[in-house]
Design a protein around this motif. Structure first.
Motif, short mmCIF file in Angstrom:
data_model
loop_
_atom_site.label_atom_id
_atom_site.label_comp_id
_atom_site.label_asym_id
_atom_site.label_seq_id
_atom_site.Cartn_x
_atom_site.Cartn_y
_atom_site.Cartn_z
N LYS A 185 0.84 -1.19 0.00
CA LYS A 185 0.00 0.00 0.00
C LYS A 185 0.88 1.25 0.00
O LYS A 185 1.79 1.37 0.82
CB LYS A 185 -0.92 0.02 1.23
N LYS A 186 0.59 2.15 -0.92
CA LYS A 186 1.37 3.38 -1.02
C LYS A 186 0.61 4.58 -0.45
O LYS A 186 1.16 5.67 -0.35
CB LYS A 186 1.70 3.66 -2.50
N CYS A 187 -0.64 4.36 -0.08
CA CYS A 187 -1.46 5.45 0.45
C CYS A 187 -2.34 4.91 1.57
O CYS A 187 -3.13 3.99 1.37
CB CYS A 187 -2.34 6.04 -0.67
N LEU A 188 -2.18 5.51 2.74
CA LEU A 188 -2.94 5.11 3.93
C LEU A 188 -3.79 6.30 4.37
O LEU A 188 -3.25 7.39 4.60
CB LEU A 188 -1.98 4.69 5.04
N ILE A 189 -5.10 6.10 4.47
CA ILE A 189 -6.01 7.17 4.90
C ILE A 189 -6.70 6.73 6.18
O ILE A 189 -7.32 5.67 6.23
CB ILE A 189 -7.05 7.48 3.81
N PHE A 190 -6.57 7.54 7.21
CA PHE A 190 -7.21 7.25 8.48
C PHE A 190 -8.54 7.98 8.60
O PHE A 190 -8.64 9.16 8.22
CB PHE A 190 -6.34 7.74 9.65
N GLY A 191 -9.55 7.30 9.16
CA GLY A 191 -10.64 8.05 9.73
C GLY A 191 -10.05 8.77 10.93
O GLY A 191 -8.93 8.46 11.38
N PHE A 192 -10.74 9.70 11.50
CA PHE A 192 -10.14 10.55 12.52
C PHE A 192 -10.60 10.17 13.93
O PHE A 192 -9.91 9.51 14.68
CB PHE A 192 -10.45 12.01 12.19
N GLU A 193 -11.83 10.53 14.26
CA GLU A 193 -12.36 10.24 15.59
C GLU A 193 -12.57 8.73 15.77
O GLU A 193 -12.96 8.04 14.83
CB GLU A 193 -13.67 10.99 15.84
N ASP A 194 -12.25 8.23 16.95
CA ASP A 194 -12.31 6.81 17.29
C ASP A 194 -11.27 5.98 16.56
O ASP A 194 -11.24 4.76 16.69
CB ASP A 194 -13.71 6.22 17.04
N VAL A 195 -10.44 6.63 15.78
CA VAL A 195 -9.34 5.95 15.10
C VAL A 195 -8.01 6.51 15.59
O VAL A 195 -7.18 5.80 16.14
CB VAL A 195 -9.46 6.09 13.56
N LEU A 196 -7.84 7.83 15.41
CA LEU A 196 -6.62 8.50 15.86
C LEU A 196 -6.83 9.31 17.14
O LEU A 196 -5.85 9.64 17.82
CB LEU A 196 -6.10 9.43 14.76
N ILE A 197 -8.05 9.68 17.42
CA ILE A 197 -8.36 10.45 18.62
C ILE A 197 -9.58 9.86 19.32
O ILE A 197 -10.35 9.12 18.69
CB ILE A 197 -8.64 11.94 18.28
N PRO A 198 -9.77 10.15 20.60
CA PRO A 198 -10.97 9.66 21.28
C PRO A 198 -12.24 10.15 20.59
O PRO A 198 -12.29 11.24 20.04
CB PRO A 198 -10.83 10.26 22.69
N GLY A 199 -13.27 9.31 20.65
CA GLY A 199 -14.56 9.68 20.06
C GLY A 199 -15.68 9.15 20.92
O GLY A 199 -15.49 8.81 22.09
N ASN A 200 -16.86 9.04 20.35
CA ASN A 200 -18.02 8.57 21.12
C ASN A 200 -17.95 7.08 21.43
O ASN A 200 -18.56 6.61 22.39
CB ASN A 200 -19.31 8.87 20.35
N ILE A 201 -17.22 6.31 20.61
CA ILE A 201 -17.14 4.87 20.81
C ILE A 201 -15.96 4.50 21.70
O ILE A 201 -16.09 3.72 22.64
CB ILE A 201 -17.02 4.14 19.46
N ASP A 202 -14.80 5.04 21.40
CA ASP A 202 -13.59 4.74 22.17
C ASP A 202 -13.07 6.03 22.79
O ASP A 202 -12.41 6.84 22.14
CB ASP A 202 -12.53 4.13 21.25
N LYS A 203 -13.41 6.22 24.04
CA LYS A 203 -13.03 7.45 24.75
C LYS A 203 -11.65 7.36 25.38
O LYS A 203 -11.17 8.30 26.00
CB LYS A 203 -14.07 7.79 25.82
N ASP A 204 -10.99 6.22 25.22
CA ASP A 204 -9.72 5.98 25.90
C ASP A 204 -8.60 5.68 24.91
O ASP A 204 -7.76 4.80 25.15
CB ASP A 204 -9.89 4.82 26.90
N VAL A 205 -8.59 6.39 23.79
CA VAL A 205 -7.52 6.21 22.82
C VAL A 205 -6.21 6.71 23.43
O VAL A 205 -6.13 7.84 23.92
CB VAL A 205 -7.81 6.98 21.51
N LYS A 206 -5.20 5.86 23.43
CA LYS A 206 -3.90 6.23 23.98
C LYS A 206 -3.12 7.04 22.94
O LYS A 206 -2.61 6.49 21.96
CB LYS A 206 -3.12 4.98 24.36
#
Length: 233
Positions: free
Chosen positions: A11-32
């Motif tokens: 893979k030459k291109c990686l795209i992240f969703g933002f909330e609950d993936v890279l930062i805390p969100g409504n689902i995962d409030k404990d992102v390290k």
């Protein structure tokens, strides 16, 4: 880092969703965030060695909400404005009038409203701008429907879902769908993902799940809907 040569990168291109993936969100409030920072630092190293490799983030938040979180979680060094996409005037101007009015109504009622389909527009824009093939791209999200099924259905690239924040239409989902790629929020899994070391995905069960949910919503509140649930179809 196990990536030594260009051929190691499936893979030459990686795209992240933002909330609950890279930062805390409504689902995962404990992102390290320490773990996230470690992943992103390693990805920057990959970029420095392999110029064709790039990573991005995409969110359905408005500019104000997205940029506020970029600063809050100290991610600016990894995501300057040309590396993170959020709902903007250009995107809204291109929507059908009925969609634009609906968005304006939703954002007025809730400033944290997210236009989840915007992520697919971002994926396609990145593909066109940098000339990536679908096979070279992968999206990392957490929601089975809006980031999994949408990515398969509309953008037609591979995706992976973060296991600790797995959800469906904004609600936690414990059960995993077989033959999809689930990963932990670790550098080891991200590296494995961009090296193409996970089994090839099979979307048949995902489609079956989505169509079943669509049917359930369509007949919700009717006798036919109740019979459908009893029958398990």
């Amino acid at each position: 880092m196990k990536i030594k040569k260009d051929s190691d990168l499936a893979k030459k291109c990686l795209i992240f969703g933002f909330e609950d993936v890279l930062i805390p969100g409504n689902i995962d409030k404990d992102v390290k965030m320490k773990n996230v920072s470690g992943i992103l630092k390693n990805l920057k190293k990959v970029e420095e060695i392999f110029p064709r490799f790039r990573f991005f983030a995409a969110t359905g938040y408005s500019a104000d909400e997205a940029l506020k979180r970029i600063e809050q979680y100290k991610l600016r060094e990894f995501f300057p404005e040309d590396r993170i996409s959020f709902v903007n005037r250009e995107y809204l101007a291109g929507r059908e009038e009925i969609d634009r009015k609906l968005y304006e109504q939703k954002i007025t009622e809730n400033k944290e409203f997210k236009d989840e389909y915007f992520k697919q527009v971002t994926i396609q824009a990145i593909q066109e701008k940098f000339g990536y093939t679908p096979e070279e791209m992968v999206f990392v999200g957490h929601d089975l429907w809006t980031e999994g099924y949408y990515t398969f259905r509309f953008s037609k690239i591979d995706f992976a879902l973060i296991r600790s924040s797995h959800s469906c239409l904004g609600e936690c989902k414990d059960e995993e769908i077989k033959n999809l790629t689930y990963i932990d929020r670790t550098w080891g899994d991200i590296e494995k993902l961009i090296k193409g070391e996970f089994p090839k995905q099979d979307y048949a069960l995902l489609e079956k799940f989505v169509f079943s949910k669509m049917k359930e919503k369509l007949f919700e509140g009717t006798k036919l809907g109740a019979l459908s649930r009893i029958a398990g179809s």
